[in-house]
Write an enzyme that holds these catalytic residues in place. Sequence first.
Site, PDB file in Angstrom:
ATOM      1  N   SER A   1       0.854  -1.201   0.000  1.00  0.00           N
ATOM      2  CA  SER A   1       0.000   0.000   0.000  1.00  0.00           C
ATOM      3  C   SER A   1       0.884   1.243   0.000  1.00  0.00           C
ATOM      4  O   SER A   1       2.014   1.208   0.513  1.00  0.00           O
ATOM      5  CB  SER A   1      -0.881   0.006   1.255  1.00  0.00           C
ATOM      6  OG  SER A   1      -1.484   1.272   1.427  1.00  0.00           O
TER       7      SER A   1
ATOM      8  N   TYR B   1      -1.163  -1.752  10.121  1.00  0.00           N
ATOM      9  CA  TYR B   1      -1.374  -1.888   8.676  1.00  0.00           C
ATOM     10  C   TYR B   1      -0.133  -1.391   7.919  1.00  0.00           C
ATOM     11  O   TYR B   1       0.406  -2.086   7.061  1.00  0.00           O
ATOM     12  CB  TYR B   1      -2.619  -1.094   8.269  1.00  0.00           C
ATOM     13  CG  TYR B   1      -3.015  -1.263   6.829  1.00  0.00           C
ATOM     14  CD1 TYR B   1      -3.678  -2.412   6.408  1.00  0.00           C
ATOM     15  CD2 TYR B   1      -2.724  -0.286   5.877  1.00  0.00           C
ATOM     16  CE1 TYR B   1      -4.044  -2.585   5.087  1.00  0.00           C
ATOM     17  CE2 TYR B   1      -3.079  -0.450   4.554  1.00  0.00           C
ATOM     18  CZ  TYR B   1      -3.737  -1.597   4.154  1.00  0.00           C
ATOM     19  OH  TYR B   1      -4.089  -1.764   2.835  1.00  0.00           O
TER      20      TYR B   1
HETATM   21  N1  LIG Z   1      -8.898  -0.719  -1.219  1.00  0.00           N
HETATM   22  C1  LIG Z   1      -7.888   0.057  -0.901  1.00  0.00           C
HETATM   23  O1  LIG Z   1      -8.073   1.290  -0.774  1.00  0.00           O
HETATM   24  C2  LIG Z   1      -6.488  -0.505  -0.765  1.00  0.00           C
HETATM   25  C3  LIG Z   1      -5.400   0.381  -0.791  1.00  0.00           C
HETATM   26  C4  LIG Z   1      -4.116  -0.124  -0.662  1.00  0.00           C
HETATM   27  C5  LIG Z   1      -3.920  -1.479  -0.524  1.00  0.00           C
HETATM   28  N2  LIG Z   1      -4.983  -2.335  -0.484  1.00  0.00           N
HETATM   29  C6  LIG Z   1      -4.711  -3.766  -0.306  1.00  0.00           C
HETATM   30  O2  LIG Z   1      -5.260  -4.476  -1.402  1.00  0.00           O
HETATM   31  C7  LIG Z   1      -5.515  -5.824  -0.997  1.00  0.00           C
HETATM   32  C8  LIG Z   1      -6.893  -6.195  -1.488  1.00  0.00           C
HETATM   33  O3  LIG Z   1      -7.859  -5.394  -0.810  1.00  0.00           O
HETATM   34  P1  LIG Z   1      -9.169  -4.861  -1.551  1.00  0.00           P
HETATM   35  O4  LIG Z   1      -9.080  -3.396  -1.632  1.00  0.00           O
HETATM   36  O5  LIG Z   1      -9.398  -5.638  -2.796  1.00  0.00           O
HETATM   37  O6  LIG Z   1     -10.266  -5.187  -0.416  1.00  0.00           O
HETATM   38  P2  LIG Z   1     -11.479  -6.225  -0.402  1.00  0.00           P
HETATM   39  O7  LIG Z   1     -12.392  -5.978  -1.535  1.00  0.00           O
HETATM   40  O8  LIG Z   1     -12.019  -6.131   0.983  1.00  0.00           O
HETATM   41  O9  LIG Z   1     -10.766  -7.636  -0.612  1.00  0.00           O
HETATM   42  C9  LIG Z   1     -10.032  -8.258   0.396  1.00  0.00           C
HETATM   43  C10 LIG Z   1      -9.865  -9.728   0.057  1.00  0.00           C
HETATM   44  O10 LIG Z   1      -9.078 -10.363   1.083  1.00  0.00           O
HETATM   45  C11 LIG Z   1      -9.763 -11.546   1.479  1.00  0.00           C
HETATM   46  N3  LIG Z   1      -9.456 -11.860   2.864  1.00  0.00           N
HETATM   47  C12 LIG Z   1      -9.617 -11.049   3.954  1.00  0.00           C
HETATM   48  N4  LIG Z   1      -9.294 -11.722   5.071  1.00  0.00           N
HETATM   49  C13 LIG Z   1      -8.922 -12.980   4.685  1.00  0.00           C
HETATM   50  C14 LIG Z   1      -8.490 -14.132   5.376  1.00  0.00           C
HETATM   51  N5  LIG Z   1      -8.393 -14.159   6.707  1.00  0.00           N
HETATM   52  N6  LIG Z   1      -8.187 -15.250   4.661  1.00  0.00           N
HETATM   53  C15 LIG Z   1      -8.315 -15.235   3.319  1.00  0.00           C
HETATM   54  N7  LIG Z   1      -8.703 -14.176   2.600  1.00  0.00           N
HETATM   55  C16 LIG Z   1      -9.016 -13.058   3.280  1.00  0.00           C
HETATM   56  C17 LIG Z   1     -11.250 -11.233   1.281  1.00  0.00           C
HETATM   57  O11 LIG Z   1     -11.995 -12.416   1.066  1.00  0.00           O
HETATM   58  P3  LIG Z   1     -12.912 -13.178   2.134  1.00  0.00           P
HETATM   59  O12 LIG Z   1     -13.597 -12.149   2.983  1.00  0.00           O
HETATM   60  O13 LIG Z   1     -13.840 -13.946   1.254  1.00  0.00           O
HETATM   61  O14 LIG Z   1     -11.974 -14.051   2.892  1.00  0.00           O
HETATM   62  C18 LIG Z   1     -11.195 -10.448  -0.026  1.00  0.00           C
HETATM   63  O15 LIG Z   1     -11.163 -11.334  -1.124  1.00  0.00           O
HETATM   64  C19 LIG Z   1      -5.341  -5.851   0.528  1.00  0.00           C
HETATM   65  O16 LIG Z   1      -4.110  -6.453   0.832  1.00  0.00           O
HETATM   66  C20 LIG Z   1      -5.353  -4.389   0.921  1.00  0.00           C
HETATM   67  O17 LIG Z   1      -4.584  -4.172   2.079  1.00  0.00           O
HETATM   68  C21 LIG Z   1      -6.272  -1.878  -0.613  1.00  0.00           C
END
Ligand SMILES: NC(=O)c1ccc[n+]([C@@H]2O[C@H](COP(=O)([O-])OP(=O)(O)OC[C@H]3O[C@@H](n4cnc5c(N)ncnc54)[C@H](OP(=O)(O)O)[C@@H]3O)[C@@H](O)[C@H]2O)c1
Length: 262
Positions: free
Chosen positions: A140, A153
Amino acid sequence: MDARRTALITGASSGIGAAFARRLAAGGYDVVLVARRAERLAALAGELHERHAIQAQVLAADLAAAAGVAQAEAAIAGMETLDLLVNAAGFGTSGRFARADLARQLEMIQLHVVAAVRLCRAALPGMVARGRGAIINVASVIAFVPTPGNVTYAGTKGFLVAFSETLQAELAGSGVRIQALCPGFTYSEFHDTAEYQRFNRKRIPGALWMTADDVAAGSLRALGRGGVTYVPGLANRVLVALGRRRLFQPLMRRVLVQKRRK
Ligand SMILES: NC(=O)c1ccc[n+]([C@@H]2O[C@H](COP(=O)([O-])OP(=O)(O)OC[C@H]3O[C@@H](n4cnc5c(N)ncnc54)[C@H](OP(=O)(O)O)[C@@H]3O)[C@@H](O)[C@H]2O)c1
């Protein structure tokens, strides 16, 4: 040699992980989709198989738990064609570290750090032996911009950046590429959780938001160009450049941190 290529994507049930799965399947990859919500994964696997005539497997596993990671490691061990690992599973919390629920913070370290390290370790021997392959660790911009409310985080994402940079240095000449993908605000389910109940997307400047598909597309393009740390989007690159300078950090905080109204 088998012409098939497989990508294993964690966090594939929504957001950035699902966007990677769609892009990769469209590019002809077989996919293994990992997350906890089995029905979501099955629906996406069915869609990708139908649309792109690729093999799509599902692995429902909790990667914050040792047993769940072991399941994913076992899946990787059995894969002759693993060409890409995307560690995208993750979540955020809000609130000050000194008052945070410690168990939830440790769960985050298990998911972002321990699971990612274990899956990299599981995938690399095969990739190195084949002289090809890539790993994308989703970090991130927060790794570079200290913002209160994101202590653990930021720590986990900073770990992924340093881990990926150093791993790539070690793998120089191996044919295996490593990327630390550092998105900024991305439309996904990330901010839909109970922990972000008070978060208002509209209070973050629109220019700072990207779609999950744009993030995944930029990451895959960057993978072909070399370089390890990749920040998608011009606005995010400016944010990182300013965030590294102490002078601009109060301004960054004003833009990025939403005060919790109690
Ligand atoms: N959105 C943002 O603004 C942003 C910014 C910077 C970085 N990121 C990073 O991008 C990555 C993806 O996030 P996203 O934005 O796509 O959010 P998201 O839509 O909430 O997706 C998160 C994913 O992680 C899975 N997950 C969460 N806990 C888990 C666990 N204990 N075991 C297995 N899978 C798990 C969830 O699936 P289940 O709930 O089905 O397990 C979901 O598929 C993350 O690493 C996040 O830190 C996001």
